[in-house]
Write an enzyme that holds these catalytic residues in place. Structure first.
Site, short mmCIF file in Angstrom:
data_model
loop_
_atom_site.label_atom_id
_atom_site.label_comp_id
_atom_site.label_asym_id
_atom_site.label_seq_id
_atom_site.Cartn_x
_atom_site.Cartn_y
_atom_site.Cartn_z
CE LYS A 23 39.61 -1.35 -14.68
NZ LYS A 23 40.59 -2.39 -14.96
O1 G3P Z 1 42.09 -5.00 -13.91
C1 G3P Z 1 42.35 -4.60 -12.62
C2 G3P Z 1 42.84 -5.67 -11.67
O2 G3P Z 1 42.18 -6.87 -11.88
C3 G3P Z 1 44.33 -5.77 -11.58
O3 G3P Z 1 44.76 -6.92 -10.92
O4 G3P Z 1 46.55 -8.55 -10.47
O5 G3P Z 1 47.18 -6.21 -11.12
O6 G3P Z 1 46.20 -6.69 -8.88
P1 G3P Z 1 46.25 -7.08 -10.32
#
Ligand code: G3P
Length: 218
Positions: free
Chosen positions: A83
């Site tokens: 990533k």
């Molecule tokens: O993995 C990346 C993403 O899905 C993070 O989500 O909930 O931290 O905005 P969030």
């Protein structure tokens, strides 16, 4: 459509992997920090559970650092997807990594032009963060629709990975708009199957059968 689970917690991952509901895993440094155990240990466990793409994020923000980390991460396990954040140094690294056959997931994508750059760099996955856009009052479904259209217009092999999912509805929207993958937190995976009318209906079916004094068929 594939489902990934958006967590670094091996117990949650095992639960949904064993149910056959998920195809892979995405992690990020914040998720790694939430489990309360060394990340190295968690990752080893995850490798033992999941046979599918597992995104592990680099911490470096310069080209050389990203390349060094990406190469080491990719050697940990054949399922690793590296990533990389959508920054200029990251794009340069994605281009180099893709020419070496190392799979990448370009993260922190908030615009169609960013997604286009990731695809041109040869990213395996591009991750628009839907929930974070909605959080600031923008319509994330428009972004997702545009990204899916751009990938289709030019036959980019890059897969659209809907990330930062906050609700079951958002998963349904991602499917309607043609996202290749949605990465879903455990709490939302739990909610996907739930509907109050399903529970109410089942309760009534069983009650009616019992009250009529009918014998079970088998
Ligand atoms: O993995 C990346 C993403 O899905 C993070 O989500 O909930 O931290 O905005 P969030």
């Amino acid at each position: 459509m594939q489902f990934f689970i958006d967590t670094a917690d091996p117990a949650e991952i095992k639960k949904y992997w064993d149910m056959g509901l998920i195809d892979g895993v995405t992690t990020n440094p914040s998720l790694a920090s939430q489990v309360g155990r060394p990340f190295k240990e968690l990752v080893k466990e995850i490798f033992g559970i999941v046979n599918g793409p597992i995104s592990l994020e680099v911490l470096s923000t310069d080209f050389e650092g990203i390349m060094r980390e990406a190469k080491s991460l990719s050697l940990l396990n054949a399922n690793v997807v590296v990533k990389v954040p959508l920054i200029p140094e990251g794009l340069k690294a994605v281009k180099a990594l893709s020419s070496e056959g190392i799979k990448t997931n370009v993260t922190l994508v908030f615009s169609t032009s960013q997604a286009l750059l990731a695809a041109k760099a040869g990213a395996t996955y591009v991750s628009p963060f839907l929930g974070r856009l909605d959080d600031i009052g923008q319509d994330s479904s428009l972004l997702l629709e545009e990204i899916v259209t751009v990938m289709a217009n030019y036959d980019f092999p890059t897969k659209v990975l809907a990330a930062s999912i906050r609700s079951s509805r958002q998963v349904a929207l991602a499917a309607l708009l043609g996202a290749d993958v949605a990465t879903i937190p455990p709490a939302i995976l739990e909610k996907l199957a739930q509907h109050p009318l399903t529970d109410k209906g089942l309760e009534k079916f069983l009650k009616d059968y019992k009250e009529a004094g009918l014998e079970p068929l088998v």
